[in-house]
Design a protein around this motif. Structure first.
Motif, PDB file in Angstrom:
ATOM      1  N   ILE A 233     -13.448 -28.519  -3.484  1.00  0.00           N
ATOM      2  CA  ILE A 233     -13.463 -27.792  -5.007  1.00  0.00           C
ATOM      3  C   ILE A 233     -12.060 -28.268  -5.211  1.00  0.00           C
ATOM      4  O   ILE A 233     -11.759 -28.874  -6.329  1.00  0.00           O
ATOM      5  CB  ILE A 233     -13.338 -26.454  -4.777  1.00  0.00           C
ATOM      6  CG1 ILE A 233     -14.789 -26.085  -4.584  1.00  0.00           C
ATOM      7  CG2 ILE A 233     -12.810 -25.694  -6.027  1.00  0.00           C
ATOM      8  CD1 ILE A 233     -15.005 -24.533  -4.458  1.00  0.00           C
ATOM      9  N   VAL A 234     -11.086 -28.484  -4.180  1.00  0.00           N
ATOM     10  CA  VAL A 234      -9.485 -29.040  -4.501  1.00  0.00           C
ATOM     11  C   VAL A 234      -9.685 -30.447  -5.071  1.00  0.00           C
ATOM     12  O   VAL A 234      -9.120 -30.743  -5.888  1.00  0.00           O
ATOM     13  CB  VAL A 234      -8.619 -28.803  -3.524  1.00  0.00           C
ATOM     14  CG1 VAL A 234      -7.611 -29.709  -3.554  1.00  0.00           C
ATOM     15  CG2 VAL A 234      -8.253 -27.443  -3.068  1.00  0.00           C
ATOM     16  N   LYS A 235     -10.581 -31.025  -4.460  1.00  0.00           N
ATOM     17  CA  LYS A 235     -10.804 -32.795  -4.586  1.00  0.00           C
ATOM     18  C   LYS A 235     -11.149 -32.711  -6.124  1.00  0.00           C
ATOM     19  O   LYS A 235     -10.791 -33.619  -6.952  1.00  0.00           O
ATOM     20  CB  LYS A 235     -11.682 -33.309  -3.589  1.00  0.00           C
ATOM     21  CG  LYS A 235     -10.895 -33.701  -2.424  1.00  0.00           C
ATOM     22  CD  LYS A 235     -11.740 -34.257  -1.389  1.00  0.00           C
ATOM     23  CE  LYS A 235     -11.080 -34.946  -0.234  1.00  0.00           C
ATOM     24  NZ  LYS A 235     -10.120 -34.064   0.503  1.00  0.00           N
ATOM     25  N   VAL A 236     -12.345 -31.962  -6.422  1.00  0.00           N
ATOM     26  CA  VAL A 236     -12.710 -32.173  -7.779  1.00  0.00           C
ATOM     27  C   VAL A 236     -11.874 -31.635  -8.874  1.00  0.00           C
ATOM     28  O   VAL A 236     -11.810 -32.209 -10.060  1.00  0.00           O
ATOM     29  CB  VAL A 236     -14.096 -31.226  -7.648  1.00  0.00           C
ATOM     30  CG1 VAL A 236     -14.581 -31.249  -9.295  1.00  0.00           C
ATOM     31  CG2 VAL A 236     -15.173 -31.571  -6.847  1.00  0.00           C
ATOM     32  N   ILE A 237     -10.971 -30.446  -8.453  1.00  0.00           N
ATOM     33  CA  ILE A 237     -10.097 -30.063  -9.330  1.00  0.00           C
ATOM     34  C   ILE A 237      -8.885 -31.144  -9.652  1.00  0.00           C
ATOM     35  O   ILE A 237      -8.626 -31.373 -10.987  1.00  0.00           O
ATOM     36  CB  ILE A 237      -9.299 -29.037  -8.977  1.00  0.00           C
ATOM     37  CG1 ILE A 237     -10.485 -27.614  -9.195  1.00  0.00           C
ATOM     38  CG2 ILE A 237      -8.320 -28.496  -9.730  1.00  0.00           C
ATOM     39  CD1 ILE A 237      -9.909 -26.256  -8.476  1.00  0.00           C
ATOM     40  N   GLU A 238      -8.664 -31.971  -8.660  1.00  0.00           N
ATOM     41  CA  GLU A 238      -7.506 -32.959  -8.691  1.00  0.00           C
ATOM     42  C   GLU A 238      -8.154 -33.988  -9.528  1.00  0.00           C
ATOM     43  O   GLU A 238      -7.331 -34.797 -10.136  1.00  0.00           O
ATOM     44  CB  GLU A 238      -7.302 -33.376  -7.322  1.00  0.00           C
ATOM     45  CG  GLU A 238      -6.342 -32.378  -6.731  1.00  0.00           C
ATOM     46  CD  GLU A 238      -6.047 -32.839  -5.195  1.00  0.00           C
ATOM     47  OE1 GLU A 238      -4.901 -32.436  -4.718  1.00  0.00           O
ATOM     48  OE2 GLU A 238      -6.986 -33.600  -4.465  1.00  0.00           O
ATOM     49  N   ASP A 239      -9.618 -34.213  -9.553  1.00  0.00           N
ATOM     50  CA  ASP A 239      -9.996 -35.462 -10.121  1.00  0.00           C
ATOM     51  C   ASP A 239     -11.426 -34.992 -10.861  1.00  0.00           C
ATOM     52  O   ASP A 239     -12.662 -35.002 -10.365  1.00  0.00           O
ATOM     53  CB  ASP A 239     -10.462 -36.676  -9.382  1.00  0.00           C
ATOM     54  CG  ASP A 239     -10.858 -37.857 -10.165  1.00  0.00           C
ATOM     55  OD1 ASP A 239     -11.270 -37.705 -11.205  1.00  0.00           O
ATOM     56  OD2 ASP A 239     -11.428 -38.854  -9.299  1.00  0.00           O
ATOM     57  N   PRO A 240     -11.294 -34.264 -11.936  1.00  0.00           N
ATOM     58  CA  PRO A 240     -12.373 -33.687 -12.579  1.00  0.00           C
ATOM     59  C   PRO A 240     -13.495 -34.927 -13.329  1.00  0.00           C
ATOM     60  O   PRO A 240     -14.387 -34.238 -13.435  1.00  0.00           O
ATOM     61  CB  PRO A 240     -11.759 -33.192 -14.131  1.00  0.00           C
ATOM     62  CG  PRO A 240     -10.217 -33.129 -13.748  1.00  0.00           C
ATOM     63  CD  PRO A 240     -10.025 -34.120 -12.614  1.00  0.00           C
ATOM     64  N   SER A 241     -12.925 -36.088 -13.151  1.00  0.00           N
ATOM     65  CA  SER A 241     -14.031 -37.120 -13.571  1.00  0.00           C
ATOM     66  C   SER A 241     -15.321 -37.102 -12.424  1.00  0.00           C
ATOM     67  O   SER A 241     -16.300 -37.743 -12.942  1.00  0.00           O
ATOM     68  CB  SER A 241     -13.663 -38.358 -13.685  1.00  0.00           C
ATOM     69  OG  SER A 241     -13.058 -39.177 -12.567  1.00  0.00           O
ATOM     70  N   THR A 242     -15.013 -36.645 -11.300  1.00  0.00           N
ATOM     71  CA  THR A 242     -15.999 -36.770 -10.092  1.00  0.00           C
ATOM     72  C   THR A 242     -17.218 -35.684 -10.453  1.00  0.00           C
ATOM     73  O   THR A 242     -17.016 -34.677 -10.801  1.00  0.00           O
ATOM     74  CB  THR A 242     -15.551 -36.556  -8.851  1.00  0.00           C
ATOM     75  OG1 THR A 242     -14.700 -35.441  -8.725  1.00  0.00           O
ATOM     76  CG2 THR A 242     -14.332 -37.745  -8.652  1.00  0.00           C
TER      77      THR A 242
ATOM     78  N   VAL B 280     -11.732 -17.770 -11.796  1.00  0.00           N
ATOM     79  CA  VAL B 280     -12.466 -16.337 -12.079  1.00  0.00           C
ATOM     80  C   VAL B 280     -12.766 -16.021 -10.721  1.00  0.00           C
ATOM     81  O   VAL B 280     -13.864 -16.492 -10.243  1.00  0.00           O
ATOM     82  CB  VAL B 280     -13.532 -16.610 -13.095  1.00  0.00           C
ATOM     83  CG1 VAL B 280     -14.118 -15.446 -13.615  1.00  0.00           C
ATOM     84  CG2 VAL B 280     -12.740 -17.165 -14.341  1.00  0.00           C
ATOM     85  N   GLY B 281     -12.757 -14.696 -10.366  1.00  0.00           N
ATOM     86  CA  GLY B 281     -13.224 -14.113  -9.332  1.00  0.00           C
ATOM     87  C   GLY B 281     -12.276 -14.727  -8.137  1.00  0.00           C
ATOM     88  O   GLY B 281     -12.387 -14.953  -7.167  1.00  0.00           O
ATOM     89  N   ALA B 282     -10.733 -14.384  -8.346  1.00  0.00           N
ATOM     90  CA  ALA B 282      -9.805 -15.192  -7.649  1.00  0.00           C
ATOM     91  C   ALA B 282      -9.676 -14.426  -6.295  1.00  0.00           C
ATOM     92  O   ALA B 282      -8.855 -15.076  -5.388  1.00  0.00           O
ATOM     93  CB  ALA B 282      -8.532 -15.277  -8.497  1.00  0.00           C
TER      94      ALA B 282
ATOM     95  N   VAL C 133      -8.491 -22.036  -1.878  1.00  0.00           N
ATOM     96  CA  VAL C 133      -8.278 -23.075  -3.112  1.00  0.00           C
ATOM     97  C   VAL C 133      -6.892 -22.750  -3.627  1.00  0.00           C
ATOM     98  O   VAL C 133      -6.037 -23.770  -3.895  1.00  0.00           O
ATOM     99  CB  VAL C 133      -9.392 -23.056  -4.191  1.00  0.00           C
ATOM    100  CG1 VAL C 133      -9.107 -24.045  -5.326  1.00  0.00           C
ATOM    101  CG2 VAL C 133     -10.604 -23.545  -3.538  1.00  0.00           C
ATOM    102  N   THR C 134      -6.597 -21.402  -3.761  1.00  0.00           N
ATOM    103  CA  THR C 134      -5.195 -21.044  -4.702  1.00  0.00           C
ATOM    104  C   THR C 134      -3.976 -21.755  -3.784  1.00  0.00           C
ATOM    105  O   THR C 134      -2.999 -22.337  -4.211  1.00  0.00           O
ATOM    106  CB  THR C 134      -5.176 -19.823  -4.724  1.00  0.00           C
ATOM    107  OG1 THR C 134      -6.137 -19.129  -5.777  1.00  0.00           O
ATOM    108  CG2 THR C 134      -3.955 -19.218  -5.260  1.00  0.00           C
TER     109      THR C 134
END
Length: 213
Positions: free
Chosen positions: A183-192, A7-9, A17-18
């Motif tokens: 941000i990419v790392k968190v998206i790849e591992d949402p458990s973090t 959102v706000g891309a 990030v995209t």
């Protein structure tokens, strides 16, 4: 396949990030922004859905986020508090729970000393919105990762360290590429970094203000 909504891309970090997600992962993307033609380079990409919409259009926002796995908010502006309210309302109505939220240093009064005083003056017009958003994230009960970067540069480097609110804030600057990497790392591992507010800075950049001022 995981589906991520940004959102706000059109924001600078959102675009980084995209690009990384499309190049390095197989995720599908929902890119939500005003004047969506600004991202027409993705119009023919089978993994991308472009949505022209305002975050305050709750119905369109709700429709766009239905069925996604995670949301990354790159919203900003003096009315960020109201925008965040609408975002969280749409998440509640669609059962969404995982959110990466771009915030700012000072959102929790965590930047101290001369740099803290300087930062308060420099972005005093925007801080009320960031502070309202920070309070709403906690109250909403979503699984958020709040990202509080130092002052941003366009240096083509990935060099950063993380701090929690308990640590206090370190450094004065960080590259947009570094923030995108986190941000990419968190998206790849949402458990973090679940329900955490994370500061990002380039190591050894402490000072009374960013180096270019």
């Amino acid at each position: 396949m995981k589906k991520i909504m940004i959102v706000g891309a059109h924001g600078a970090i959102a675009r980084l990030v995209t690009e990384r997600l499309l190049a390095e992962t197989q995720v599908e993307l929902v890119l939500y922004l005003r004047q969506a033609e600004r991202l027409n380079q993705y119009a023919t990409n089978s993994r991308v859905t472009l949505v022209d919409g305002d975050v305050n259009d709750t119905e369109k926002l709700r429709q766009a986020m239905t069925g996604v796995d995670m949301i990354y908010s790159n919203l900003g502006g003096v009315d960020l508090g109201e925008q965040t309210k609408q975002l969280l309302l749409a998440m509640q109505q669609t059962g969404q729970t995982r959110l990466v939220f771009m915030s700012a240093l000072g959102a929790h009064h965590e930047v101290t000393g001369k740099f803290g005083d300087w930062n308060e003056q420099a972005i005093h017009y925007f801080l009320p919105g960031f502070r309202s958003a920070a309070e709403q994230l906690v109250a909403a009960g979503v699984t958020y990762t709040e990202v509080r970067p130092a002052w941003l540069t366009d240096q083509p480097e990935i060099s950063y360290e993380t701090t929690t609110l308990a640590d206090g804030f370190k450094g004065t600057e960080v590259s947009r590429a570094s923030v995108a990497d986190f941000i990419v790392k968190v998206i790849e591992d949402p458990s973090t970094y679940q329900k955490e507010s994370i500061g990002l800075n380039k190591p050894n950049t402490d000072g009374d203000q960013p180096s270019w001022f």
